[in-house]
Design a protein around this motif. Sequence first.
Motif, mmCIF file in Angstrom:
data_model
loop_
_atom_site.group_PDB
_atom_site.id
_atom_site.type_symbol
_atom_site.label_atom_id
_atom_site.label_comp_id
_atom_site.label_asym_id
_atom_site.label_seq_id
_atom_site.Cartn_x
_atom_site.Cartn_y
_atom_site.Cartn_z
ATOM 1 N N ARG A 166 0.835 -1.218 0.000
ATOM 2 C CA ARG A 166 0.000 0.000 0.000
ATOM 3 C C ARG A 166 0.867 1.264 0.000
ATOM 4 O O ARG A 166 0.562 2.217 -0.706
ATOM 5 N N GLN A 202 0.176 3.563 -2.952
ATOM 6 C CA GLN A 202 -0.742 4.638 -2.608
ATOM 7 C C GLN A 202 -0.127 5.735 -1.745
ATOM 8 O O GLN A 202 -0.751 6.768 -1.547
ATOM 9 N N ASP A 247 0.453 8.294 3.362
ATOM 10 C CA ASP A 247 -0.644 9.046 3.985
ATOM 11 C C ASP A 247 -2.034 8.665 3.480
ATOM 12 O O ASP A 247 -3.015 9.304 3.861
ATOM 13 N N HIS A 248 -2.121 7.641 2.653
ATOM 14 C CA HIS A 248 -3.421 7.222 2.116
ATOM 15 C C HIS A 248 -4.262 6.598 3.233
ATOM 16 O O HIS A 248 -3.732 5.919 4.115
ATOM 17 N N GLU A 301 -6.212 3.994 3.314
ATOM 18 C CA GLU A 301 -6.082 2.535 3.412
ATOM 19 C C GLU A 301 -4.762 2.152 4.070
ATOM 20 O O GLU A 301 -4.695 1.179 4.827
ATOM 21 N N THR A 302 -3.710 2.915 3.782
ATOM 22 C CA THR A 302 -2.415 2.678 4.417
ATOM 23 C C THR A 302 -2.521 2.952 5.918
ATOM 24 O O THR A 302 -2.035 2.166 6.736
#
Length: 75
Positions: A47, A51, A54-55, A57-58
Amino acid sequence: LLIYREIHNGQPHKEVATILEALGSIHYKSSNKRAAIACYEEALRIRVTLQGADHPETDSIRNILKELNSWCSLQ
């Protein structure tokens, strides 16, 4: 999981991360916390690569790992 890794030529892919998260959840529910941590750690690496750090999902995976690591350190 192996099939998805082959399909994507071993490259990081969102589908592989999603499968690893599901496996992590299964291991967690089966009280196999160490295997759950391994799955979530690999999913987190993917991830972050795809991504960014800072996403949402992460961040979600990072929070799950904090909980698991905290639980394991208590044992």
